[in-house]
Design an enzyme around this catalytic site. Structure first.
Site, PDB file in Angstrom:
ATOM      1  N   GLU A 211       1.548  -1.294   0.062  1.00  4.32           N
ATOM      2  CA  GLU A 211       0.002  -0.507  -0.023  1.00  4.32           C
ATOM      3  C   GLU A 211       0.766   1.398   0.024  1.00  4.32           C
ATOM      4  O   GLU A 211       1.891   1.075   0.284  1.00  4.32           O
ATOM      5  CB  GLU A 211      -1.087   0.064   1.524  1.00  4.32           C
TER       6      GLU A 211
ATOM      7  N   LEU B 101      -0.188   4.307   0.811  1.00  5.29           N
ATOM      8  CA  LEU B 101      -1.222   5.477   2.106  1.00  5.29           C
ATOM      9  C   LEU B 101      -1.003   5.654   3.099  1.00  5.29           C
ATOM     10  O   LEU B 101      -0.036   6.156   3.793  1.00  5.29           O
ATOM     11  CB  LEU B 101      -2.922   4.455   2.465  1.00  5.29           C
TER      12      LEU B 101
ATOM     13  N   CYS C  54       6.315   4.773   9.947  1.00  7.42           N
ATOM     14  CA  CYS C  54       5.868   4.153   8.205  1.00  7.42           C
ATOM     15  C   CYS C  54       7.797   4.318   8.006  1.00  7.42           C
ATOM     16  O   CYS C  54       8.262   3.380   8.256  1.00  7.42           O
ATOM     17  CB  CYS C  54       5.609   4.511   7.221  1.00  7.42           C
TER      18      CYS C  54
HETATM   19  C1  UGA Z   1       4.163   7.750   4.228  1.00 12.06           C
HETATM   20  C2  UGA Z   1       4.079   8.377   2.380  1.00 12.06           C
HETATM   21  O1  UGA Z   1       4.016   8.651   2.531  1.00 12.06           O
HETATM   22  C3  UGA Z   1       3.216   6.707   2.593  1.00 12.06           C
HETATM   23  O2  UGA Z   1       3.210   6.592   0.868  1.00 12.06           O
HETATM   24  C4  UGA Z   1       2.942   5.364   2.831  1.00 12.06           C
HETATM   25  O3  UGA Z   1       2.075   4.639   2.284  1.00 12.06           O
HETATM   26  C5  UGA Z   1       3.161   5.108   3.818  1.00 12.06           C
HETATM   27  O4  UGA Z   1       3.954   6.096   4.652  1.00 12.06           O
HETATM   28  C6  UGA Z   1       3.131   3.634   4.579  1.00 12.06           C
HETATM   29  O5  UGA Z   1       4.193   2.635   4.027  1.00 12.06           O
HETATM   30  O6  UGA Z   1       2.216   2.991   5.452  1.00 12.06           O
HETATM   31  P1  UGA Z   1       2.578   8.790   6.421  1.00 12.06           P
HETATM   32  O7  UGA Z   1       3.716   7.942   7.804  1.00 12.06           O
HETATM   33  O8  UGA Z   1       1.241   8.374   6.785  1.00 12.06           O
HETATM   34  O9  UGA Z   1       2.589   7.932   4.700  1.00 12.06           O
HETATM   35  O10 UGA Z   1       2.740  10.184   6.568  1.00 12.06           O
HETATM   36  P2  UGA Z   1       4.029  10.970   5.492  1.00 12.06           P
HETATM   37  O11 UGA Z   1       2.698  11.924   5.153  1.00 12.06           O
HETATM   38  O12 UGA Z   1       4.655   9.897   4.608  1.00 12.06           O
HETATM   39  O13 UGA Z   1       4.493  11.918   6.559  1.00 12.06           O
HETATM   40  C7  UGA Z   1       5.821  11.215   7.417  1.00 12.06           C
HETATM   41  C8  UGA Z   1       6.155  11.816   8.184  1.00 12.06           C
HETATM   42  O14 UGA Z   1       7.477  12.481   7.011  1.00 12.06           O
HETATM   43  C9  UGA Z   1       5.978  12.816   8.275  1.00 12.06           C
HETATM   44  O15 UGA Z   1       6.385  13.180   9.771  1.00 12.06           O
HETATM   45  C10 UGA Z   1       6.187  14.383   8.113  1.00 12.06           C
HETATM   46  O16 UGA Z   1       5.309  15.866   8.752  1.00 12.06           O
HETATM   47  C11 UGA Z   1       7.471  14.241   7.491  1.00 12.06           C
HETATM   48  N1  UGA Z   1       7.473  15.200   6.217  1.00 12.06           N
HETATM   49  C12 UGA Z   1       6.958  14.881   5.206  1.00 12.06           C
HETATM   50  C13 UGA Z   1       8.225  15.979   6.451  1.00 12.06           C
HETATM   51  O17 UGA Z   1       8.918  16.284   7.858  1.00 12.06           O
HETATM   52  N2  UGA Z   1       8.747  17.283   5.468  1.00 12.06           N
HETATM   53  C14 UGA Z   1       8.110  16.360   4.274  1.00 12.06           C
HETATM   54  O18 UGA Z   1       8.738  17.453   3.364  1.00 12.06           O
HETATM   55  C15 UGA Z   1       7.073  15.807   4.001  1.00 12.06           C
END
Ligand code: UGA
Length: 436
Positions: free
Chosen positions: A155, A157, A265
């Site tokens: 996934e 997501l 994740c």
């Molecule tokens: C992540 C991936 O984006 C999904 O595609 C994947 O399916 C999912 O893991 C998984 O393996 O199930 P998620 O953990 O929900 O999703 O969150 P993200 O939006 O990717 O953010 C992850 C972390 O990175 C957060 O703490 C966010 O604040 C941080 N982040 C993200 C940053 O610090 N800077 C950014 O530019 C983007």
């Protein structure tokens, strides 16, 4: 809508991945039963109560249940006995050595092998190390079930946008034998054709998932390193990030610096892929650096916070805005703010946190951290505000009132989310990450 595929789908595990997968598969025309070993969870779901916050998911579930395509059942109920496709979506917690603990996946697979009819296809949806599908297939053969086909369908997501990510994906990946992957891909035929379908072998599918998350995690760590360097140089990382992201070879997303990545994740998957690489004797130094940089990034925000408190935090009140690891979710797993709050408590500060959805970690609460009902309540009488999660509502706060309610108007924006010049003109001493 008539069912698109005459399959009877069972999802094992109604956690985040399982529930979104089950509900969305039902919403595009499949017949789905979501099962779980937790009777309380099953009865709550049957009553229409979703156990975590995910925008839009309750609607999708409600409509699919009403249409008669989605049901919930305890794992022991006879759903597996008539399943034709089973998705395994159980947890893969991190073991002490960084490897993924596969005991729940293995138990689920063994249960399917014991109970499901001949010709069933087992889909691993949980993130699992490359080679897991092969091992599960081997175990099934040992149970006399050489007929079971194993497919990896990882996934992609993200929490907070999971329903949209499912229904409008950037790609769909299916790894396994040509016939089994075609059967599983058919369940997704309600997804727009614009999403590329990648049919490949199992190990490649499994590895792709780790690669996708490791790339994104590494981008975040790299921009965080530039933010730290920008801080030292008096340069502006937001502009640096824009310049880099406008290169079509790089692209603009996941270049937001801040307090570091969290969630269930990125931190876990990067560690798991490192463990896989170690076992294979392969050195993955970039992934290792992404992990190390992230483990330290919250300290940059701590250092700024302590400096603004004149390095005398004892007895001072710090308002922490945001508990969730990112906005749009109530998930606090590996939230970088947790480490920050712990360190502030260690330094003798009083910590009052706020979050629109998430609840303060029990261990922090035990150590005296408090949670306020509103952001202004948290800020009241504070010596410092630290923004940890970029919830949109924090931008809309009446910052003028907030300033008046503080003992000293000082702020660290750990996500570069707020308008710092505007706050400064209100009288705040305000710092971001990598901002001059
Ligand atoms: C992540 C991936 O984006 C999904 O595609 C994947 O399916 C999912 O893991 C998984 O393996 O199930 P998620 O953990 O929900 O999703 O969150 P993200 O939006 O990717 O953010 C992850 C972390 O990175 C957060 O703490 C966010 O604040 C941080 N982040 C993200 C940053 O610090 N800077 C950014 O530019 C983007």
């Amino acid at each position: 809508m008539t069912p698109l595929a005459p399959e009877r789908v069972v999802i094992v595990g109604t956690g985040y991945v399982g529930l979104v997968t089950g509900a969305c598969l039902a919403s595009i025309g499949n017949d789905v039963t979501c099962t779980d070993v937790d009777p309380k969870r099953v009865s709550a779901l049957t009553r229409g109560s979703v156990p975590f916050y995910e925008p839009g998911l309750d609607d999708v579930i409600g409509r699919a249940v009403k249409a008669g395509r989605l049901a919930f059942a305890h794992a022991s109920e006879p759903a597996l006995e008539s399943a034709t496709v089973v998705f395994i979506a159980v947890g893969t917690p991190q073991a002490a050595d960084g490897t993924a603990d596969l005991s729940f996946v293995e138990a689920a697979s063994a249960d399917v092998a014991k109970r499901a009819p001949r010709g069933v296809v087992v889909v691993t949806r949980s993130t699992v190390p490359p080679g897991t599908g092969d091992r599960l297939a081997q175990r099934a053969r040992e149970q006399g079930r050489a007929d079971i086909e194993f497919v990896s369908a990882p996934e992609f997501l993200a929490e907070g946008t999971a329903v949209k990510d499912f229904l409008e994906p950037s790609r769909l990946v299916f790894g396994g034998s040509p016939e089994a992957t075609r059967r599983v891909a058919a369940l997704f035929s309600g997804i727009p054709e614009s999403a590329p379908r990648i049919l490949t072998d199992r190990r490649t599918a499994e590895l792709s998932k780790y690669a996708a998350n490791t790339f994104l995690a590494a981008r975040v760590s790299l921009i965080n390193e530039f933010a730290n360097l920008a801080d030292a140089l008096g340069a502006d990382v937001a502009t640096v990030s824009r310049v880099v992201g406008l290169d079509p070879r790089v692209g603009p997303l996941f270049l937001r610096p801040g307090i570091g990545y969290g969630g269930s994740c990125f931190p876990k998957d990067v560690k798991a892929v490192l463990a896989v690489a170690r076992a294979q004797g392969v050195d993955m130094r970039v992934a290792q650096a992404a992990d190390r940089t992230n483990a330290e990034q919250w300290r940059a925000v701590l250092r700024k916070s302590l400096r603004l408190l004149d390095d005398a935090p004892r007895g001072k009140k710090v308002a922490v805005l945001g508990i969730a690891f990112k906005p749009g979710t109530d998930d606090t797993r590996m939230a970088p703010g947790t480490a920050l709050m712990g360190a502030l408590l260690d330094e003798g500060a009083t910590v009052v946190a706020h979050d629109p959805k998430a609840t303060l970690d029990a261990a922090l609460a035990q150590r005296g951290a408090q949670q306020a009902k509103t952001a202004l309540e948290a800020i009241h009488g504070a010596d410092l505000v630290v923004l940890v999660t970029e919830w949109p509502e924090y931008r809309a706060l009446p910052w003028h009132d907030a300033r008046a309610a503080m003992r000293a108007p000082r702020l660290v924006d750990g996500r570069n989310h707020l308008d710092l010049p505007a706050l400064r003109s209100l009288g705040f001493t305000a710092e971001g990450v990598g901002k001059p």
